[in-house]
Design an enzyme around this catalytic site. Sequence first.
Site: not given
Length: 193
Positions: A59, A76-78, A113
């Site tokens: 991203k 961010a990523d979940t 993250s």
Amino acid sequence: MLSELVQNRHLILASGSPRRSLFLKELGLDFEIRIKETEESYPSHLKGKEISEYLSKLKAAPFLPELTDKDILITADTIVWLEDTALGKPKSKNDARKMLRSLSNKSHEVISSVALTTMYKQLVFSDTTKVIFKELSDKEINYYIDQYKPFDKAGAYGIQEWLGYIGIERIEGNYFNVMGFPIQLFYDAMHKI
């Protein structure tokens, strides 16, 4: 405090998540929101936090050519990690129903993250929280999907919403991580960047 530490920096949040935006505001930070669509795909050999870390870096990539020396980019990523499988955001009501049925009466991990990116370096960190759901009825699942439309949430649920109130028996780890942003780790990482 953190706002004093970054007063000569320009923070860019590359996320449309209202929760991530709220967390940064609550920390007293000034920031700009910039969003670029990114295809959230990853190599099939990645597991657990490798996936969310890969996606948080992915991203950031479209922004790299335009960063200045004052910029700190936050991406961010979940993911929800259940039985060796990553659950992302549901694409439809039916997809959300399947996800919630698969989480019912089981434990899973929520992995978030974050990548902090400047012109000169990138710092990536992750947090994992174990979440245990009670057995969910079809009526509860359908009500939640119809009323809350959780299509922007990994695993098709928000811990801070109705289903979290009535369905989660307990968690082991950080609550805010389940909301999609490991805020304490972010605070510490901003002092390092």
